[in-house]
Design an enzyme around this catalytic site. Sequence first.
Site, short mmCIF file in Angstrom:
data_model
loop_
_atom_site.label_atom_id
_atom_site.label_comp_id
_atom_site.label_asym_id
_atom_site.label_seq_id
_atom_site.Cartn_x
_atom_site.Cartn_y
_atom_site.Cartn_z
N ASP A 274 0.84 -1.20 0.00
CA ASP A 274 0.00 0.00 0.00
C ASP A 274 0.88 1.25 0.00
O ASP A 274 0.51 2.28 0.56
CB ASP A 274 -0.90 -0.05 1.26
CG ASP A 274 -2.00 0.99 1.24
OD1 ASP A 274 -2.33 1.51 0.15
OD2 ASP A 274 -2.54 1.30 2.32
N LYS A 303 -1.18 3.56 -7.83
CA LYS A 303 -1.63 4.95 -7.89
C LYS A 303 -1.89 5.33 -9.34
O LYS A 303 -1.14 4.93 -10.24
CB LYS A 303 -0.52 5.84 -7.31
CG LYS A 303 -0.99 7.22 -7.00
CD LYS A 303 0.04 8.00 -6.24
CE LYS A 303 -0.18 9.48 -6.44
NZ LYS A 303 -1.58 9.90 -6.38
C1 LIG Z 1 -1.00 4.58 2.83
S1 LIG Z 1 0.12 4.22 4.08
C2 LIG Z 1 -0.17 2.52 4.42
C3 LIG Z 1 -1.35 2.28 5.29
C4 LIG Z 1 -1.46 0.83 5.72
N1 LIG Z 1 -1.73 -0.05 4.59
C5 LIG Z 1 -2.58 0.65 6.72
O1 LIG Z 1 -3.55 -0.01 6.40
O2 LIG Z 1 -2.43 1.12 7.86
C6 LIG Z 1 1.64 4.15 3.22
C7 LIG Z 1 2.82 3.73 4.06
O3 LIG Z 1 3.91 3.49 3.19
C8 LIG Z 1 5.09 3.82 3.86
N2 LIG Z 1 6.15 3.97 2.85
C9 LIG Z 1 6.33 4.97 1.95
N3 LIG Z 1 7.39 4.69 1.18
C10 LIG Z 1 7.89 3.49 1.62
C11 LIG Z 1 8.97 2.67 1.21
N4 LIG Z 1 9.77 2.99 0.20
N5 LIG Z 1 9.16 1.51 1.88
C12 LIG Z 1 8.35 1.13 2.90
N6 LIG Z 1 7.32 1.88 3.31
C13 LIG Z 1 7.09 3.04 2.67
C14 LIG Z 1 4.75 5.06 4.64
O4 LIG Z 1 5.61 5.20 5.75
C15 LIG Z 1 3.29 4.78 5.04
O5 LIG Z 1 3.24 4.25 6.36
#
Ligand SMILES: C[S@@+](CC[C@H](N)C(=O)[O-])C[C@H]1O[C@@H](n2cnc3c(N)ncnc32)[C@H](O)[C@@H]1O
EC number: 2.1.1.186
Length: 352
Positions: A274, A303
Amino acid sequence: MPTMNSLLLHCRPGFEGEVCAEIGEHAGRLGVAGYARARPNSAHAEFVCSEPGGAERLMHGLRFAGLIFPRQWARGGFVELPESERIGVLLERLADYPICGSLWLEVLDSNEGKELSTFCRKFEVPLRKALLKAGRLLDDQRKPRLLLTFRSGREVFLGLAEADNSAAWPMGIPRLRFPREAPSRSTLKLEEAWHQFIPREAWDLRLAPGMTAVDLGAAPGGWTWQLVNRHMKVTAVDNGPMAPSLMDSGLVGHVRADGFVFRPRRPVDWMVCDIVEKPARTAALIETWLGEGLCREAVVNLKLPMKQRYAEVRRLLERIGDGLAARGVKASIACRQLYHDREEVTCHLRRL
Ligand SMILES: C[S@@+](CC[C@H](N)C(=O)[O-])C[C@H]1O[C@@H](n2cnc3c(N)ncnc32)[C@H](O)[C@@H]1O
């Protein structure tokens, strides 16, 4: 006499153009002549067929589950309703329709639609009674479903769809209850994806206790919560913090790492992702995980780009399919804009 030869497609408001592009492309491929039209933000589009039987041919040539942007569909036509005696008018129009096996009253996912839903609930009881009495409705899932989509109290699309080739829920919206213990609202997105992509009777086999899963971009843990709720062992990958209540389950290992670099030591049953990223990068990640056999099944958010959203999604899906085929990997690939999706679509992949 209203045309009965049009296909109505429900969608998320703002995605009418995508629906037009999608259905137009399929119609062209299937040789069904007609044109797609929609008003912006009306939460629906129409494909008006120019030949008799066109809408039926279009539906029979397509699997509803294979469409990306439409949430529901029906073939038929709009009917003007008087202020009173609406049922009489509908019964008259239905003389041109086959006898149906079920009845759904629907509205559009717009503000007007919301206002109409109470009216629909009230109208359904006397309508059902009248249809049963007139022999227009039988309890038989093999017969087409009668779908009435109200655009206003005075205008309704009188439509037909096969129960096994249309949305599984009225308006294509599953009514899911938010689990209070889940750490974020996005939890419903993964649950909806499972409902959408995995037949209920296969859940015990494919979402089984003891299975292993990797959740990329897991924090605060809404998706992980769903996996844990199925008693799976989850590796949650995110630099952000996970909800402590989830960590207490003993089923979650938190890895602070880049989800695009992380690889599991052993293949897992499920990968879910996600992370909000450029869709091409996410598509490459999907190809790697499935292609290298790092997981058997995956649910991944893609996205949407700003422009050419339908064409771009199709291109990315083709690229994933071609990439897997080049590696000799057979996989099913499905993609849908879920009710809980906004500027994104959700992909489901499964190694065969
Ligand atoms: C939309 S949120 C996810 C929400 C989660 N699926 C939930 O249900 O609680 C996106 C997450 O992706 C993480 N994120 C962004 N880029 C990332 C990366 N390159 N590797 C790992 N996590 C990443 C962010 O820290 C954020 O917590």
